[in-house]
Enzyme design. Structure first.
Site, PDB file in Angstrom:
ATOM      1  N   GLY A 100     149.961 111.315   5.203  1.00 38.20           N
ATOM      2  CA  GLY A 100     149.599 111.991   6.444  1.00 38.20           C
ATOM      3  C   GLY A 100     150.667 112.965   6.903  1.00 38.20           C
ATOM      4  O   GLY A 100     150.361 114.086   7.321  1.00 38.20           O
ATOM      5  N   GLU A 209     162.556 135.226  -8.435  1.00 39.12           N
ATOM      6  CA  GLU A 209     162.045 135.577  -9.760  1.00 39.12           C
ATOM      7  C   GLU A 209     160.958 134.618 -10.245  1.00 39.12           C
ATOM      8  O   GLU A 209     160.165 134.971 -11.114  1.00 39.12           O
ATOM      9  CB  GLU A 209     163.193 135.625 -10.773  1.00 39.12           C
ATOM     10  CG  GLU A 209     164.160 136.776 -10.558  1.00 39.12           C
ATOM     11  CD  GLU A 209     165.172 136.884 -11.677  1.00 39.12           C
ATOM     12  OE1 GLU A 209     164.764 136.997 -12.845  1.00 39.12           O
ATOM     13  OE2 GLU A 209     166.380 136.849 -11.384  1.00 39.12           O
TER      14      GLU A 209
END
Length: 350
Positions: A100, A209
């Site tokens: 949760g 990257e």
């Protein structure tokens, strides 16, 4: 538990550094382990935030009710970490898909971070629901609800599931009760991903990257994570640890952190993060051998999608580690169409 990594070290004095992290959880038991654990001196207590009641494995409680109680405090902590940095590169989040707090509160927090820091990349190491091992019956619902946020507000998400890591611990490390050891495997992957930020190397790869090289389309950003070598200390001293060998192991589905078969799909991009005693010549030779395998097939529009990072700093293993010490390691981050298997399983459960 969520860990937002803004900067790995902040300078306090000439000879003192502390971790630039932000911890947030809805229940105090998890954060109390950090406050009172053996590594408590490494973390600033003001960066550890928690509420008094957990989300009870319910996405709605984490997103709409309990999560909002600590939202402003968490966002303010993030702002302080960002302001303390000279140049923020990205956010690195650790959370789960099935809980949760991991699903609901993560969605809430990421919504605000994405809207406030729009120009910064956002990466995550996420614990994905396992095919058979489950801690809650509502896990598929939480994961599906979080998936929308992950697609819209995250740039790269490195998926890991507990069942795959259980199998690694049992088959490779001979650990009968692996739950307490799984974080050690995740830590090695996270260390490999961020190694170039902390140490110089012959081929550095920064966090931005990964998005550029591993994500061909914005919503397809869930690489399969693999690591090698994984072996217990007794076996490590007798096995071959060459660059070619660890590359072959890392491309095996037995070394993956997600339950899927990459040989049934095609690679769209692949990142190879070498660490330790590695030279470019051996890396090129190992990659050439991988390309000759029939099980490693790339899509037609990206036939040579390898991104290589080499860092010569030796990997570090704790004194009580169950991983055998190695002079070189490899973390493979591959964007493979086989990851669709995991989403299909989740869809059927939902």
């Amino acid at each position: 538990m969520k860990v937002l990594t803004i900067r790995f070290f902040l300078k306090v004095r000439v000879v003192s550094w502390y971790r630039g992290l932000s911890f947030a959880d809805l229940e105090p038991s998890v954060t109390d382990e950090i406050r009172t654990g053996p590594y408590r001196s490494l973390f600033n207590p003001s960066q550890i935030i928690n509420a008094k009641e957990d989300a009870s494995n319910c996405y709605a409680r984490g997103y709409y009710t309990m999560g909002r109680a600590i939202l402003e405090e968490s966002i303010e902590n993030v702002r302080k970490q960002v302001e303390a940095c000279d140049c923020v590169q990205s956010f690195f989040v650790f959370h789960s898909f099935g809980g949760g707090t991991g699903s609901g509160f993560s969605s809430l927090l990421l919504d605000h971070i994405a809207s406030e820091f729009t120009s910064k990349s956002r990466l995550a190491c996420a614990v994905y629901p396992s095919p058979k091992v489950s801690t809650a019956i509502v896990e598929p619902y939480n994961a599906v609800l979080l998936t929308h946020t992950s697609m819209e507000n995250m740039d790269v998400v490195f998926l890991m599931d507990n069942e795959a890591m259980y199998n690694l611990c049992r088959s490779r490390l001979s650990i009968e009760r692996p739950p307490t050891k799984l974080n050690r495997l995740v830590a090695q992957v996270a260390s490999s991903i961020t190694c170039s930020l902390r140490f110089s190397g012959s081929l550095n790869v920064d966090l931005s990257e990964f998005q550029t090289n591993l994500v061909p389309f914005p919503r397809i950003h869930f690489p399969v994570t693999a690591f090698g070598p994984i072996r217990n200390p007794e076996v490590a001293i007798h096995e071959n640890n060459s660059c070619a060998r660890i590359t072959e192991q890392a491309f095996s589905k037995d070394n993956q952190f997600v339950m899927c078969d990459p040989s049934k799909g095609r690679y769209m991009a692949c990142g190879l993060l070498y660490r330790g005693d590695v030279i470019p010549k051996d890396v090129n030779s190992a990659i050439t051998r991988v390309k000759l395998k029939k099980t490693v097939q790339f899509v037609s529009w990206c036939p040579t999608g390898f991104k290589v990072g080499i860092n010569h700093r030796l990997p570090v293993f704790p004194a009580d580690s169950d991983l055998g010490i190695s002079t070189r390691t490899l973390c493979v981050l591959s964007n493979n169409t086989a990851i669709g298997e995991t989403w299909e399983r989740l869809d059927r459960k939902f």
